[in-house]
Structures are given as structure tokens and as C-alpha cells.
Design an enzyme around this catalytic site. Structure first.
Site, PDB file in Angstrom:
ATOM      1  N   ARG A 130       0.779  -1.240   0.000  1.00  0.00           N
ATOM      2  CA  ARG A 130       0.000   0.000   0.000  1.00  0.00           C
ATOM      3  C   ARG A 130       0.814   1.295   0.000  1.00  0.00           C
ATOM      4  NH1 ARG A 130      -4.130  -0.793   4.798  1.00  0.00           N
ATOM      5  NH2 ARG A 130      -2.770  -2.502   5.505  1.00  0.00           N
TER       6      ARG A 130
ATOM      7  N   TRP B  68       2.253  -5.408  -8.892  1.00  0.00           N
ATOM      8  CA  TRP B  68       3.255  -6.402  -9.302  1.00  0.00           C
ATOM      9  C   TRP B  68       3.276  -7.487  -8.236  1.00  0.00           C
ATOM     10  CZ3 TRP B  68       4.842  -1.135  -8.905  1.00  0.00           C
ATOM     11  CH2 TRP B  68       5.367  -0.782  -7.667  1.00  0.00           C
TER      12      TRP B  68
ATOM     13  N   GLU C 183       4.545 -14.987  -3.368  1.00  0.00           N
ATOM     14  CA  GLU C 183       3.229 -15.415  -3.878  1.00  0.00           C
ATOM     15  C   GLU C 183       3.394 -16.545  -4.894  1.00  0.00           C
ATOM     16  OE1 GLU C 183       0.264 -12.167  -4.665  1.00  0.00           O
ATOM     17  OE2 GLU C 183       2.119 -10.989  -4.786  1.00  0.00           O
TER      18      GLU C 183
HETATM   19  C1  HEM Z   1       2.033  -2.466  -6.393  1.00  0.00           C
HETATM   20  C2  HEM Z   1       2.362  -3.662  -5.937  1.00  0.00           C
HETATM   21  C3  HEM Z   1       1.508  -4.482  -5.008  1.00  0.00           C
HETATM   22  C4  HEM Z   1       2.001  -5.507  -4.266  1.00  0.00           C
HETATM   23  C5  HEM Z   1       3.447  -6.007  -4.217  1.00  0.00           C
HETATM   24  C6  HEM Z   1       0.885  -6.052  -3.518  1.00  0.00           C
HETATM   25  C7  HEM Z   1       1.000  -7.164  -2.677  1.00  0.00           C
HETATM   26  C8  HEM Z   1      -0.085  -7.843  -2.173  1.00  0.00           C
HETATM   27  C9  HEM Z   1      -0.023  -9.161  -1.603  1.00  0.00           C
HETATM   28  C10 HEM Z   1       1.238 -10.024  -1.481  1.00  0.00           C
HETATM   29  C11 HEM Z   1      -1.269  -9.487  -1.195  1.00  0.00           C
HETATM   30  C12 HEM Z   1      -1.710 -10.804  -0.526  1.00  0.00           C
HETATM   31  C13 HEM Z   1      -2.204 -11.687  -1.682  1.00  0.00           C
HETATM   32  C14 HEM Z   1      -2.305 -13.154  -1.304  1.00  0.00           C
HETATM   33  O1  HEM Z   1      -1.688 -13.555  -0.310  1.00  0.00           O
HETATM   34  O2  HEM Z   1      -3.008 -13.876  -2.046  1.00  0.00           O
HETATM   35  C15 HEM Z   1      -2.131  -8.368  -1.507  1.00  0.00           C
HETATM   36  C16 HEM Z   1      -3.476  -8.326  -1.222  1.00  0.00           C
HETATM   37  C17 HEM Z   1      -4.328  -7.332  -1.698  1.00  0.00           C
HETATM   38  N1  HEM Z   1      -3.966  -6.235  -2.453  1.00  0.00           N
HETATM   39 FE1  HEM Z   1      -2.088  -5.635  -2.902  1.00  0.00          FE
HETATM   40  N2  HEM Z   1      -0.258  -5.350  -3.794  1.00  0.00           N
HETATM   41  C18 HEM Z   1       0.069  -4.390  -4.715  1.00  0.00           C
HETATM   42  C19 HEM Z   1      -0.810  -3.502  -5.316  1.00  0.00           C
HETATM   43  C20 HEM Z   1      -2.189  -3.491  -5.114  1.00  0.00           C
HETATM   44  C21 HEM Z   1      -3.119  -2.656  -5.852  1.00  0.00           C
HETATM   45  C22 HEM Z   1      -2.731  -1.715  -6.997  1.00  0.00           C
HETATM   46  C23 HEM Z   1      -4.358  -2.901  -5.332  1.00  0.00           C
HETATM   47  C24 HEM Z   1      -5.681  -2.294  -5.705  1.00  0.00           C
HETATM   48  C25 HEM Z   1      -5.820  -1.109  -6.319  1.00  0.00           C
HETATM   49  C26 HEM Z   1      -4.194  -3.894  -4.281  1.00  0.00           C
HETATM   50  C27 HEM Z   1      -5.233  -4.402  -3.510  1.00  0.00           C
HETATM   51  C28 HEM Z   1      -5.129  -5.539  -2.731  1.00  0.00           C
HETATM   52  C29 HEM Z   1      -6.273  -6.210  -2.114  1.00  0.00           C
HETATM   53  C30 HEM Z   1      -7.745  -5.768  -2.192  1.00  0.00           C
HETATM   54  C31 HEM Z   1      -5.766  -7.334  -1.459  1.00  0.00           C
HETATM   55  C32 HEM Z   1      -6.572  -8.387  -0.639  1.00  0.00           C
HETATM   56  C33 HEM Z   1      -7.103  -9.445  -1.595  1.00  0.00           C
HETATM   57  C34 HEM Z   1      -7.970 -10.489  -0.882  1.00  0.00           C
HETATM   58  O3  HEM Z   1      -8.531 -10.164   0.201  1.00  0.00           O
HETATM   59  O4  HEM Z   1      -8.094 -11.617  -1.430  1.00  0.00           O
HETATM   60  N3  HEM Z   1      -2.870  -4.232  -4.156  1.00  0.00           N
HETATM   61  N4  HEM Z   1      -1.389  -7.375  -2.101  1.00  0.00           N
HETATM   62  N1  LIG Z   2       0.471  -8.925  -6.007  1.00  0.00           N
HETATM   63  C1  LIG Z   2      -0.759  -9.137  -6.017  1.00  0.00           C
HETATM   64  N2  LIG Z   2      -1.251 -10.237  -5.380  1.00  0.00           N
HETATM   65  C2  LIG Z   2      -2.571 -10.451  -5.011  1.00  0.00           C
HETATM   66  C3  LIG Z   2      -3.354  -9.404  -4.526  1.00  0.00           C
HETATM   67  C4  LIG Z   2      -4.697  -9.672  -4.181  1.00  0.00           C
HETATM   68  C5  LIG Z   2      -5.201 -10.953  -4.277  1.00  0.00           C
HETATM   69  C6  LIG Z   2      -4.395 -11.967  -4.761  1.00  0.00           C
HETATM   70  C7  LIG Z   2      -4.967 -13.360  -4.908  1.00  0.00           C
HETATM   71  N3  LIG Z   2      -5.189 -13.878  -3.579  1.00  0.00           N
HETATM   72  C8  LIG Z   2      -5.895 -15.135  -3.588  1.00  0.00           C
HETATM   73  C9  LIG Z   2      -4.892 -16.236  -3.436  1.00  0.00           C
HETATM   74  C10 LIG Z   2      -5.598 -17.566  -3.449  1.00  0.00           C
HETATM   75  C11 LIG Z   2      -5.769 -17.905  -1.976  1.00  0.00           C
HETATM   76  C12 LIG Z   2      -4.809 -17.063  -1.218  1.00  0.00           C
HETATM   77  N4  LIG Z   2      -4.188 -16.150  -2.188  1.00  0.00           N
HETATM   78  C13 LIG Z   2      -3.096 -11.737  -5.133  1.00  0.00           C
HETATM   79  C14 LIG Z   2      -1.705  -8.226  -6.689  1.00  0.00           C
HETATM   80  C15 LIG Z   2      -2.756  -8.520  -7.526  1.00  0.00           C
HETATM   81  C16 LIG Z   2      -3.435  -7.346  -7.959  1.00  0.00           C
HETATM   82  C17 LIG Z   2      -2.908  -6.196  -7.435  1.00  0.00           C
HETATM   83  S1  LIG Z   2      -1.586  -6.558  -6.460  1.00  0.00           S
END
Ligand code: HEM
Ligand SMILES: N=C(Nc1cccc(CNC[C@@H]2CCCN2)c1)c1cccs1
Length: 361
Positions: free
Chosen positions: A68, A236, A241
Site C-alpha cells: 500500500r 506487481w 506469492e
Molecule cells: C504495487 C504492488 C503491489 C504488491 C506487491 C501487492 C502485494 C499484495 C499481496 C502479497 C497481497 C496478498 C495476496 C495473497 O496472499 O493472495 C495483496 C493483497 C491485496 N492487495 Fe495488494 N499489492 C500491490 C498492489 C495493489 C493494488 C494496486 C491494489 C488495488 C488497487 C491492491 C489491492 C489488494 C487487495 C484488495 C488485497 C486483498 C485481496 C484479498 O482479500 O483476497 N494491491 N497485495
Molecule cells: N500482487 C498481487 N497479489 C494479489 C493481490 C490480491 C489478491 C491476490 C490473490 N489472492 C488469492 C490467493 C488464493 C488464496 C490465497 N491467495 C493476489 C496483486 C494482484 C493485484 C494487485 S496486487
């Protein structure tokens, strides 16, 4: 219903305008206009700058996101005016091209028209715009097991995959609850990275790769009480992941036993920590490969440091930080990051992103 919308709209307009440094006279006028519009039509429309800043606020409020720090640098594409399937598909292909940017990934969100009545005007059936198919075959699962259900849905719509471990799925779009349409993504639009370790042969003959850009397409964006059920967004990857989950989980590509064997590790005893050694080498290979191919990626230590800076920035801005510790800690060496040793308040602040019922079963 309208009272709840009035309140949500008022909260958002006030915060958004204050953050954009707008004079209170303009805010008051806007509040009156929004109130009148809700009374007359039961909803209201965001201005371009409310949409842009609202999307950035939603990212800033995403409790599970470690990325974030860069919330204010989100590229917002306004696609609310698109009504035809062909235009929606074109906007999705455009998102893939613009965000990929030859490997120098640009965090981007494309926002399609909001929900007005109950039926969502546009729904994207994909979990991510780019993802590999999963097939149940007599000799076991081929491809990504996470994609089994969606792959079956695509096949029932007439799509046929090549049957390899890495078949990109088609885009599936549904307008106004009608029959969903699918479109294959042109191969040249999909940037992929071959995964190779700088010093070891991890996979034997098996060719392993992953796609460059994660684009989440199935979450609902809520801003000031207005819902956007189709608002695909990308950042990215953080290396873990791919290296600690997508390629490592037993219920995903399950590569750790193969890696351990190729590294000559003793897989007969847990205490040899062969799984941990295989994990570390796989994650080194992922980070090395993306960097070697000029594709943006962040390691989990750097990502944690960036999140620490985000924490400090939010404190300076006098905003209460919210976060979901269980997702913020990386799956590899979590206690080696500051996040593990801290607690976070998991309160839900609007604007934000939410799960929604999958449109297929
Ligand atoms: C710019 C680089 C970014 C990185 C490195 C990053 C990294 C991550 C990671 C590692 C997760 C956990 C995903 C998982 O464990 O499956 C995550 C979750 C999330 N990210 Fe980011 N993110 C980025 C940008 C963004 C952007 C641009 C948005 C939206 C505009 C965003 C919104 C979210 C949301 C909503 C989640 C939770 C998804 C869920 O509850 O399943 N992220 N992010
Ligand atoms: N780096 C990213 N990873 C990400 C972010 C949000 C959600 C996810 C997918 N999460 C679902 C998976 C499947 C179960 C646990 N993780 C990946 C991004 C995806 C889109 C913006 S950032």
C-alpha cells in the site's frame, strides 16, 4: 436504503474533498447536489476526480495488502461509459497491455459501470485476467488446481485449452446477467517469465514459468456507497506469492518434492528441513528470473520495509492504520519481518474492495 446511501455518500465526499484540498464551499455545493440526485434517482454518479481518488483510497484501505505504500500512484482508467461486449473486451486487453508496459509494471485499475438496480451491468468471471487452466485428467490434475472450476465453466461455454500445465484461460464477460461471452487473450499480450535458478537445476526437464502481471478481476470496489462489481486491478508480484504458494502448495503446482530431489536433499526426514531449503531456492529462482527478464517484482523483505514506510506516512497523515496481520505477514520467514512482531487493527474502512458471490458454479 436511501438513508444508508446518503450517509455513505456524505462520508466519502467530505473525506475525499478534504484530502484533495477543496474549499468547503465546493464541498457543500457537491453534498447538496448528491443528496438531491439520490432523492430523485436512488443513486449518484462520481465525478472523475472522486472516482480516481476513491479508487486510491480503496487501495489504501485494503487491510490485507502489504503493497500500500504506493497507493497514491494508481493509474485509474474510467470505463464507466462502456456498454457493448466488444468494448468491454477491448478495455480488458488494453488493461493488460498498459499495465504490463514491457515488464515495467504500472499499477492500474479499470472501472466499469456501477451497479444501479440489483443486476450487475458488467461481471468478469475470471479471478485474475491472466491465469492458467486446471484440468482433471485420469492421470491426475494438469495445470493450476485453483482453476478447475473456472476451467470447467469456460469449457461449458465452448472454450478448449491445449492441455498443458500453463494454458492461459480466456476472458469471460457477462453483461446484464445475460449469456456470458469468452475471448482468448492474444498470446503476444501475455508476458511470461521462465523460472530458472542462477546456479542449480531445480526442475529437471520440466519447464516452469509464470505470468508477469497479477490482475484481480473478481472483487467489488465500493466507493461512497456506490458499488463497482467489475473493477480489475493489478500491482506487481511479491516473490513469495509465486515461490512460496503458487508453485509450492501441495494443492497448487506442488514442486517442492521435485526440487528437493534435484538438489539431492534428504527427503526422508523432516528434520533435514528439505522443504525449507527447497522453498528458499525456489524463491531465489523466482526473484532472479523476474529481475533477469526486466519484470517488476518485490522480495518480501523489501516489501515489508516499504510497508513500514507506509505505516509512518499514515501516522504523519493522522490516519488510523488498519491491517490484517494474518495476510500481511509473508508465507516465507514471516518472523524475519517487523510485521510479525506488531499487531494491526483489522477494521473495515470505506472505500474498499470486497469479495462477491462467484457468478458461476
Ligand atoms: C504495487 C504492488 C503491489 C504488491 C506487491 C501487492 C502485494 C499484495 C499481496 C502479497 C497481497 C496478498 C495476496 C495473497 O496472499 O493472495 C495483496 C493483497 C491485496 N492487495 Fe495488494 N499489492 C500491490 C498492489 C495493489 C493494488 C494496486 C491494489 C488495488 C488497487 C491492491 C489491492 C489488494 C487487495 C484488495 C488485497 C486483498 C485481496 C484479498 O482479500 O483476497 N494491491 N497485495
Ligand atoms: N500482487 C498481487 N497479489 C494479489 C493481490 C490480491 C489478491 C491476490 C490473490 N489472492 C488469492 C490467493 C488464493 C488464496 C490465497 N491467495 C493476489 C496483486 C494482484 C493485484 C494487485 S496486487
Amino acid at each position: 436504503m436511501n438513508n444508508a446511501l446518503h450517509h455513505a455518500a456524505e462520508q466519502f465526499i467530505q473525506t475525499c474533498h478534504q484530502e484533495l484540498g477543496k474549499p468547503s464551499t465546493e464541498t457543500q455545493a457537491r453534498l447538496k447536489e448528491v443528496k438531491r440526485h439520490i432523492d430523485q434517482f436512488g443513486y449518484y454518479e462520481h465525478t472523475d476526480e472522486e472516482l480516481v481518488h476513491g479508487a486510491k483510497m480503496a487501495w489504501r484501505n485494503a487491510n490485507r495488502c502489504i503493497g500500500r505504500l504506493f497507493w497514491n500512484r494508481l493509474n485509474v482508467i474510467d470505463a464507466r461509459h462502456l456498454q457493448k461486449e466488444a468494448d468491454v473486451f477491448q478495455a480488458l486487453l488494453n488493461h493488460i497491455e498498459i499495465s504490463t508496459n514491457g515488464g515495467e509494471i504500472i499499477p492500474t485499475i479499470t472501472i466499469f459501470q456501477p451497479e444501479m438496480a440489483q443486476v450487475a451491468p458488467v461481471r468478469i468471471w475470471n479471478h485474475q485476467l491472466i491465469r492458467y487452466a486446471g484440468y482433471d485428467t485420469p492421470s491426475g490434475i494438469v495445470g493450476d488446481p485453483s482453476s478447475l472450476a473456472f476451467t470447467r465453466a469456460c469449457q461449458s461455454l465452448g472454450w478448449r485449452g491445449a492441455g498443458t500445465h500453463f494454458d492461459p484461460l480466456p476472458l469471460v464477460v457477462q453483461l446484464n446477467g445475460q449469456t456470458p461471452r469468452w475471448l482468448p487473450i492474444p498470446q503476444e499480450l501475455i508476458l511470461e517469465v521462465p523460472i530458472l535458478h542462477p546456479h542449480h537445476d531445480l526442475f529437471g526437464g520440466l519447464e516452469v514459468k509464470w505470468y508477469a502481471v497479477p490482475i484481480i478481476a473478481d472483487m467489488r470496489l465500493e466507493i461512497g456507497g456506490i458499488n463497482y462489481p467489475a473493477a480489475p486491478f493489478n500491482g506487481w508480484y511479491m516473490g513469495t506469492e509465486i515461490g512460496a504458494r503458487n508453485l509450492a502448495d501441495e494443492t497448487r503446482y506442488n514442486l517442492l518434492p521435485r526440487i528437493a530431489a534435484n538438489l539431492g536433499l534428504d527427503t526422508r526426514s523432516n528434520a533435514s528441513l528439505w522443504k525449507d531449503r527447497a522453498l528458499v531456492e525456489l524463491n531465489i529462482a523466482v526473484l532472479h528470473s523476474y529481475k533477469h527478464h526486466g519484470v517488476t517484482i518485490v522480495d518480501h523483505h523489501t516489501a515489508a520495509q516499504q510497508f513500514k514506510t507506509f505505516e509512518k506516512n499514515e501516522a504523519k497523515a493522522e490516519r488510523d492504520l488498519t491491517g490484517d496481520w494474518t495476510w500481511l505477514i509473508p508465507p516465507l520467514s514471516p518472523a524475519a519481518t517487523h510485521i510479525f512482531h506488531q499487531t494491526y487493527e483489522n477494521a473495515i474502512v470505506s472505500p474498499n474492495f470486497f469479495y462477491q458471490q462467484p457468478p458461476y458454479h
